[in-house]
Design a protein around this motif. Structure first.
Motif, PDB file in Angstrom:
ATOM      1  N   ARG A 258       5.989  -0.584   8.161  1.00 26.23           N
ATOM      2  CA  ARG A 258       5.752   0.728   7.547  1.00 26.23           C
ATOM      3  C   ARG A 258       6.891   1.043   6.552  1.00 26.23           C
ATOM      4  O   ARG A 258       7.710   1.935   6.749  1.00 26.23           O
ATOM      5  CB  ARG A 258       5.574   1.823   8.592  1.00 26.23           C
ATOM      6  CG  ARG A 258       6.736   2.141   9.471  1.00 26.23           C
ATOM      7  CD  ARG A 258       6.650   3.559  10.048  1.00 26.23           C
ATOM      8  NE  ARG A 258       6.104   4.539   9.147  1.00 26.23           N
ATOM      9  CZ  ARG A 258       6.796   5.205   8.225  1.00 26.23           C
ATOM     10  NH1 ARG A 258       8.075   4.955   8.041  1.00 26.23           N
ATOM     11  NH2 ARG A 258       6.196   6.109   7.475  1.00 26.23           N
TER      12      ARG A 258
ATOM     13  N   THR B  81       0.812  -1.204   0.000  1.00 24.08           N
ATOM     14  CA  THR B  81       0.000   0.000   0.000  1.00 24.08           C
ATOM     15  C   THR B  81       0.854   1.266   0.000  1.00 24.08           C
ATOM     16  O   THR B  81       2.041   1.242   0.348  1.00 24.08           O
ATOM     17  CB  THR B  81      -0.927   0.051   1.225  1.00 24.08           C
ATOM     18  OG1 THR B  81      -0.137   0.229   2.408  1.00 24.08           O
ATOM     19  CG2 THR B  81      -1.742  -1.227   1.361  1.00 24.08           C
TER      20      THR B  81
ATOM     21  N   SER C 128       0.189   5.446   1.300  1.00 26.18           N
ATOM     22  CA  SER C 128      -0.733   6.357   1.993  1.00 26.18           C
ATOM     23  C   SER C 128      -0.215   7.785   1.939  1.00 26.18           C
ATOM     24  O   SER C 128       0.996   8.036   1.825  1.00 26.18           O
ATOM     25  CB  SER C 128      -0.913   5.947   3.457  1.00 26.18           C
ATOM     26  OG  SER C 128      -1.416   4.628   3.576  1.00 26.18           O
TER      27      SER C 128
ATOM     28  N   LEU D 225      -4.594   0.437   8.963  1.00 24.27           N
ATOM     29  CA  LEU D 225      -3.499   1.412   9.001  1.00 24.27           C
ATOM     30  C   LEU D 225      -3.915   2.675   9.755  1.00 24.27           C
ATOM     31  O   LEU D 225      -3.100   3.280  10.466  1.00 24.27           O
ATOM     32  CB  LEU D 225      -3.053   1.754   7.582  1.00 24.27           C
ATOM     33  CG  LEU D 225      -2.332   0.615   6.836  1.00 24.27           C
ATOM     34  CD1 LEU D 225      -2.038   1.019   5.398  1.00 24.27           C
ATOM     35  CD2 LEU D 225      -1.032   0.229   7.557  1.00 24.27           C
ATOM     36  N   GLU D 226      -5.179   3.059   9.630  1.00 16.62           N
ATOM     37  CA  GLU D 226      -5.661   4.235  10.357  1.00 16.62           C
ATOM     38  C   GLU D 226      -5.593   4.013  11.861  1.00 16.62           C
ATOM     39  O   GLU D 226      -5.112   4.871  12.612  1.00 16.62           O
ATOM     40  CB  GLU D 226      -7.092   4.556   9.929  1.00 16.62           C
ATOM     41  CG  GLU D 226      -7.681   5.775  10.632  1.00 16.62           C
ATOM     42  CD  GLU D 226      -9.117   6.044  10.221  1.00 16.62           C
ATOM     43  OE1 GLU D 226      -9.640   7.111  10.587  1.00 16.62           O
ATOM     44  OE2 GLU D 226      -9.725   5.181   9.551  1.00 16.62           O
TER      45      GLU D 226
ATOM     46  N   GLU E  21      -8.892  -3.640   0.294  1.00 22.39           N
ATOM     47  CA  GLU E  21      -8.408  -2.258   0.304  1.00 22.39           C
ATOM     48  C   GLU E  21      -9.075  -1.466   1.430  1.00 22.39           C
ATOM     49  O   GLU E  21      -8.412  -0.688   2.134  1.00 22.39           O
ATOM     50  CB  GLU E  21      -8.659  -1.590  -1.040  1.00 22.39           C
ATOM     51  CG  GLU E  21      -8.096  -0.174  -1.123  1.00 22.39           C
ATOM     52  CD  GLU E  21      -8.061   0.353  -2.545  1.00 22.39           C
ATOM     53  OE1 GLU E  21      -7.115   1.100  -2.873  1.00 22.39           O
ATOM     54  OE2 GLU E  21      -8.967   0.022  -3.331  1.00 22.39           O
TER      55      GLU E  21
ATOM     56  N   HIS F  54      -0.733   4.856  10.921  1.00 20.53           N
ATOM     57  CA  HIS F  54       0.088   5.027   9.716  1.00 20.53           C
ATOM     58  C   HIS F  54      -0.674   5.909   8.727  1.00 20.53           C
ATOM     59  O   HIS F  54      -1.662   5.486   8.138  1.00 20.53           O
ATOM     60  CB  HIS F  54       0.389   3.666   9.085  1.00 20.53           C
ATOM     61  CG  HIS F  54       1.197   3.751   7.824  1.00 20.53           C
ATOM     62  ND1 HIS F  54       2.552   4.006   7.837  1.00 20.53           N
ATOM     63  CD2 HIS F  54       0.845   3.645   6.520  1.00 20.53           C
ATOM     64  CE1 HIS F  54       2.994   4.024   6.596  1.00 20.53           C
ATOM     65  NE2 HIS F  54       1.979   3.817   5.780  1.00 20.53           N
ATOM     66  N   ARG F  55      -0.181   7.135   8.519  1.00 22.45           N
ATOM     67  CA  ARG F  55      -0.892   8.094   7.693  1.00 22.45           C
ATOM     68  C   ARG F  55      -0.166   8.424   6.388  1.00 22.45           C
ATOM     69  O   ARG F  55      -0.732   9.082   5.510  1.00 22.45           O
ATOM     70  CB  ARG F  55      -1.122   9.384   8.470  1.00 22.45           C
ATOM     71  CG  ARG F  55      -2.030   9.209   9.679  1.00 22.45           C
ATOM     72  CD  ARG F  55      -2.300  10.529  10.361  1.00 22.45           C
ATOM     73  NE  ARG F  55      -2.786  11.568   9.450  1.00 22.45           N
ATOM     74  CZ  ARG F  55      -4.030  11.653   9.001  1.00 22.45           C
ATOM     75  NH1 ARG F  55      -4.937  10.748   9.390  1.00 22.45           N
ATOM     76  NH2 ARG F  55      -4.387  12.628   8.191  1.00 22.45           N
TER      77      ARG F  55
ATOM     78  N   THR G  93      -5.317   5.813   1.793  1.00 22.41           N
ATOM     79  CA  THR G  93      -4.496   4.656   1.432  1.00 22.41           C
ATOM     80  C   THR G  93      -4.950   4.053   0.109  1.00 22.41           C
ATOM     81  O   THR G  93      -6.141   3.868  -0.121  1.00 22.41           O
ATOM     82  CB  THR G  93      -4.563   3.580   2.532  1.00 22.41           C
ATOM     83  OG1 THR G  93      -3.948   4.090   3.717  1.00 22.41           O
ATOM     84  CG2 THR G  93      -3.841   2.305   2.114  1.00 22.41           C
ATOM     85  N   ARG G  94      -3.962   3.742  -0.743  1.00 24.59           N
ATOM     86  CA  ARG G  94      -4.238   3.044  -1.994  1.00 24.59           C
ATOM     87  C   ARG G  94      -3.587   1.668  -1.950  1.00 24.59           C
ATOM     88  O   ARG G  94      -2.416   1.529  -1.580  1.00 24.59           O
ATOM     89  CB  ARG G  94      -3.687   3.807  -3.191  1.00 24.59           C
ATOM     90  CG  ARG G  94      -4.002   3.109  -4.520  1.00 24.59           C
ATOM     91  CD  ARG G  94      -3.507   3.864  -5.727  1.00 24.59           C
ATOM     92  NE  ARG G  94      -4.056   3.272  -6.945  1.00 24.59           N
ATOM     93  CZ  ARG G  94      -3.796   3.699  -8.168  1.00 24.59           C
ATOM     94  NH1 ARG G  94      -2.985   4.725  -8.369  1.00 24.59           N
ATOM     95  NH2 ARG G  94      -4.335   3.099  -9.218  1.00 24.59           N
TER      96      ARG G  94
ATOM     97  N   GLY H 255      -7.086  -0.124   4.826  1.00 25.41           N
ATOM     98  CA  GLY H 255      -7.143   1.294   5.145  1.00 25.41           C
ATOM     99  C   GLY H 255      -7.546   1.535   6.588  1.00 25.41           C
ATOM    100  O   GLY H 255      -6.968   2.389   7.281  1.00 25.41           O
TER     101      GLY H 255
END
Length: 407
Positions: free
Chosen positions: A278, A200, A202, A250-251, A243, A255-256, A207-208, A247
């Motif tokens: 990360r 990913t 971000s 990670l939020e 996906e 992790h931003r 996040t993609r 997302g």
């Protein structure tokens, strides 16, 4: 101007130097052991990047080296080990970078598990376990069997044990007591299902999903990665669900921004986290991302280091390249690596097979149960990840490390 890298993964320096140059900057690697990058440095044109040899475990030495870097514009790191120092130094120097507190959270696998469990994103809690025989009761009482024991700050699959019965549990706890752990030992529930990783990117909390990598590990109780392939073909609905899930994960983990390599098990009830790194994926993950997606993904790393939104977040990436599989080739016993049989046969196999050495003849191999025993990797391409994995495996079985006894 210069973008500095505080150590790096073993592969990817060439792509990083190219990406830095495209951004109008020069790449400078700070390292305590340049032999880690021998393959990359041997294949790069002379003067492609600057290398500064310092003790990267010494904060004052790193500060001094960074002060001497001409026109320092950014600081990057693609490892787990140096992720916290790099984030703290970037903040100290006023450079763009992640929140050091968020990076410290991500370096603690137990705290990440607890945070996800509290938000209903994990079915398993994390339980602190003392190494040695006294830890068995805590595992049996709270997690049960089967279970997974982990070093909370472990890297490269070290300090991970899968235990299915009480005998295996006692053996793992004894092993953990003998090993120098980077963090603290904890236990969590064993997850049933195939292992994958979500690759990913971000930016400011968005996040993609760049793709999903399949992963095969050893059958032994001590986890060792063996094979990987990218990109896994998933039904549209399942890809979208992964996906959305990654997302949210990670939020919650804080992790931003930047790449993340999120390992997960696809259980009967959906994805469940194994761990978050990360950074861009290790081994040849970064290389296959570049080839399959048809772009140098490390450009996004440079853009983030300079405080810019990465163009990769919005780029059209579908169907631009072939799929890839790679196999890690391990020594079968400790000793001194003398070379390899079978490298001359690789050209006969389909898939434009390539060999990426990790070790060099003359090196002593003390450990073969984890990634430290990897001597090199075989990479192959195909129209699908499944075919690429088959091609890579068929070629890799012909490569045999030659090991001599340590004198």
């Amino acid at each position: 101007m210069t973008i500095a890298a505080l150590e790096s993964l073993s592969f990817g320096l060439g792509r990083m130097a190219e990406a830095a140059a495209s951004a109008g900057h020069r790449l400078c690697l700070l390292t305590g052991d340049r032999s880690v990058y021998r393959h990359e440095l041997a294949t790069l044109p002379a003067g492609a990047l600057d290398v500064v040899d310092i003790d990267t475990d010494d904060p004052e030495a790193v500060r001094g080296a960074l002060a001497a870097v001409p026109a320092l514009a950014g600081l990057i790191n693609t490892t787990d080990t140096w992720s916290v120092p790099a984030a703290e130094l970037a903040a100290e120097l006023g450079l763009p970078g992640p929140d050091p507190a968020a990076v410290r959270l991500l370096r603690d696998k137990r705290r990440v598990r607890e945070a996800l469990y509290a938000q209903g994103l994990s079915r398993s809690a994390a339980v602190a376990v003392p190494p040695g025989p006294h830890g068995a009761d805590a595992v049996l009482r709270t997690v049960g069997l089967p279970a997974v024991l982990k070093d909370s700050a472990g890297t490269s699959s070290r300090g991970v044990w899968i235990v299915h019965d009480e005998e295996a549990l006692q053996h793992a706890l004894a092993e953990a007591a003998r090993q120098p752990l980077k963090g603290a030992l904890f236990a969590e529930s064993f997850l049933a299902g195939p292992l994958y990783s979500a690759e990913t990117l971000s930016w400011e909390g968005t996040t993609r999903l760049l793709g999903v990598l399949s992963r095969q590990t050893s059958r032994t109780a001590v986890v060792r990665e063996e094979v990987a392939a990218f990109p896994v073909a998933l039904p549209d609905g399942e890809r979208a669900a992964i996906e959305a899930w990654v997302g949210r994960v990670l939020e919650v983990a804080g992790h931003r921004g930047g790449f993340a390599h999120v390992e997960f098990i696809l259980t009967a009830e959906g994805p469940e986290l194994v761990e978050i790194n990360r950074r861009i994926g290790g081994a040849l993950v970064g290389e296959v991302l570049c080839r399959t997606l048809g772009t140098n993904v490390y450009t996004a790393m440079m853009e983030e280091a300079l405080g810019r939104r990465p163009a990769l977040l919005d780029a059209e990436l579908d169907g631009q390249g072939p799929a890839y599989g790679f196999v890690l080739v391990y020594a079968d016993r400790p000793g001194v690596l003398k070379g390899w049989h079978g490298l001359g046969e690789l050209a006969a196999f389909p898939g434009s097979v390539q060999w990426y050495p990790v070790r060099e003849p003359g090196e002593a191999l003390a450990h073969v149960g984890d990634q430290r025993g990897c001597t090199g990797m075989v990479l192959a391409e195909a129209p699908t990840a499944e075919l690429a994995q088959h091609r890579a495996w068929s070629a890799a079985v012909r490569v045999r490390p030659v090991i001599a006894d340590t004198p």
